[in-house]
Design a protein around this motif. Structure first.
Motif, PDB file in Angstrom:
ATOM      1  N   ALA A 159       7.677   4.315   8.025  1.00  0.00           N
ATOM      2  CA  ALA A 159       7.507   2.895   7.694  1.00  0.00           C
ATOM      3  C   ALA A 159       8.481   2.023   8.347  1.00  0.00           C
ATOM      4  N   ARG A 163       8.390  14.954   1.728  1.00  0.00           N
ATOM      5  CA  ARG A 163       7.180  15.278   2.085  1.00  0.00           C
ATOM      6  C   ARG A 163       6.996  15.886   3.432  1.00  0.00           C
ATOM      7  N   SER A 177       0.830  -1.181  -0.264  1.00  0.00           N
ATOM      8  CA  SER A 177       0.007  -0.122   0.177  1.00  0.00           C
ATOM      9  C   SER A 177       0.814   1.130   0.020  1.00  0.00           C
ATOM     10  N   PHE A 178       0.701   2.184  -0.814  1.00  0.00           N
ATOM     11  CA  PHE A 178       1.571   3.268  -1.039  1.00  0.00           C
ATOM     12  C   PHE A 178       0.605   4.292  -0.668  1.00  0.00           C
ATOM     13  N   TYR A 179       0.721   4.994   0.520  1.00  0.00           N
ATOM     14  CA  TYR A 179       0.010   6.128   1.018  1.00  0.00           C
ATOM     15  C   TYR A 179       0.198   7.577   0.275  1.00  0.00           C
ATOM     16  N   LEU A 207       5.210  10.076   7.114  1.00  0.00           N
ATOM     17  CA  LEU A 207       4.991   8.697   7.329  1.00  0.00           C
ATOM     18  C   LEU A 207       6.081   8.286   7.796  1.00  0.00           C
ATOM     19  N   GLU A 253      11.822   1.689   3.410  1.00  0.00           N
ATOM     20  CA  GLU A 253      10.961   0.537   2.799  1.00  0.00           C
ATOM     21  C   GLU A 253      11.311   0.316   1.450  1.00  0.00           C
ATOM     22  N   TYR A 254      11.825   0.935   0.739  1.00  0.00           N
ATOM     23  CA  TYR A 254      11.919   0.822  -0.780  1.00  0.00           C
ATOM     24  C   TYR A 254      13.257   1.631  -1.451  1.00  0.00           C
TER      25      TYR A 254
HETATM   26  N1  LIG Z   1       3.907   2.743   1.994  1.00  0.00           N
HETATM   27  C1  LIG Z   1       4.413   3.633   1.737  1.00  0.00           C
HETATM   28  N2  LIG Z   1       3.590   4.714   1.432  1.00  0.00           N
HETATM   29  C2  LIG Z   1       4.094   6.084   1.165  1.00  0.00           C
HETATM   30  N3  LIG Z   1       5.335   6.412   1.485  1.00  0.00           N
HETATM   31  C3  LIG Z   1       6.069   5.390   2.147  1.00  0.00           C
HETATM   32  N4  LIG Z   1       7.441   5.501   2.370  1.00  0.00           N
HETATM   33  C4  LIG Z   1       7.712   4.440   2.923  1.00  0.00           C
HETATM   34  N5  LIG Z   1       6.756   3.571   2.857  1.00  0.00           N
HETATM   35  C5  LIG Z   1       5.784   4.042   2.201  1.00  0.00           C
END
Ligand SMILES: Nc1ncnc2[nH]cnc12
Ligand SMILES: O=P(O)(O)OC[C@H]1O[C@H](OP(=O)(O)OP(=O)(O)O)[C@H](O)[C@@H]1O
Length: 249
Positions: free
Chosen positions: A156, A91, A48-50, A154, A129-130
């Motif tokens: 993570a 952000r 899930s990317f918020y 956010l 996370e990525y």
């Molecule tokens: N799942 C996620 N959604 C949005 N921003 C992020 N940054 C790290 N993980 C994220």
């Protein structure tokens, strides 16, 4: 100046990990304004990317988020509250400046490497996370005796947050609190902050407003099956209308 807002009840999720009461109407409004996308429509391969633009494109909700942060730090008073707000590129730059202005505090940038002028300190490489990144701060932006709130949209894995702790430490200041609008508790970013460097930051509070468990599957904003990820200018308006119509169903 934005009017004062009453802060919903604060709950302790774990030692030194605070969040707002997820049953509060304002918190629910924020959770209902945060769309997420699956991997096919995201910049990164995460479940899930918020999408923070769900907040920034709604002035009333954006204001509510800012007001909640401001109410928290205003209540601490000038003696016990923060002296600086530092935001993470990119952000964290959306939330830090309005909070800093409302509190009449300096806003300091934690910038991705290669973009800031002047004499700098570096976090070194860190993993999120990525991605793998590096952030920097300008020497003199904060110094000994300063109490810095680290702010992001956010948390993570906590990799980005830890880079901020390292930067503040290198400049001789202290982290007053780490704060983020959303947390992904299953990745235990806050636990990692408190365990980092043999517990050096175990007493630093972390404040996360909304849990991703409060953001339901109904907030998935993936468009109808078959919608391309990129469209030409000629197709943009029609595609936007199709997505809007599908959402309204
Ligand atoms: N799942 C996620 N959604 C949005 N921003 C992020 N940054 C790290 N993980 C994220
Ligand atoms: O807790 P972590 O695993 O470190 O992930 C959280 C970080 O990831 C996102 O930023 P990103 O690095 O994608 O940069 P951006 O703000 O430029 O999109 C987010 O805004 C946080 O800064």
């Amino acid at each position: 100046m934005s009017p004062s807002v009453a802060l919903p009840a604060t709950k302790e999720l774990g030692p030194k990990h605070f969040c707002l009461d997820q049953a509060d109407d304002g918190v629910k409004t924020i959770a209902k304004s945060l769309p997420w996308y699956g991997p096919k429509y995201s910049p990164h391969d995460v479940p899930s990317f918020y999408d923070v633009s769900g907040i920034t494109e709604d002035p009333a909700v954006f204001q509510l988020v800012i007001d909640f942060f401001v109410a928290r730090y205003r209540a601490q008073g000038p003696e016990n509250g923060p002296t600086h707000i530092a935001g993470f590129d990119a952000r964290g730059f959306l939330f830090g400046p309005p909070i800093a202005l409302a509190l009449k505090l300096p806003f300091v940038m934690i910038r991705k490497a290669g973009k800031l002028p002047g004499v700098l300190v570096s976090s070194g490489k860190y993993v999120t996370e990525y991605s793998t990144d590096e952030t920097v701060m300008r020497v003199g932006a904060i110094s000994s005796g300063d109490r810095v709130v680290l702010i992001d949209d956010l948390i993570a894995t906590g990799g980005t947050a830890l880079a901020g702790f390292d930067l503040v430490d290198q400049l001789g200041a202290s982290v007053h609190e780490f704060a983020a609008m959303v947390s992904l508790p299953f990745l235990d970013g806050v636990g990692k902050i408190h365990a980092y460097r043999d517990g050096k930051y175990v007493d630093v509070p972390c404040f996360t407003m909304v849990d991703d468990s409060s953001i339901g599957p109904e907030m998935c904003s993936d468009p109808p099956e078959g919608t391309p990820r990129m469209v030409s200018a000629e197709d943009a308006a029609a595609t936007a209308a199709k997505i809007k119509a599908a959402k309204a169903k």
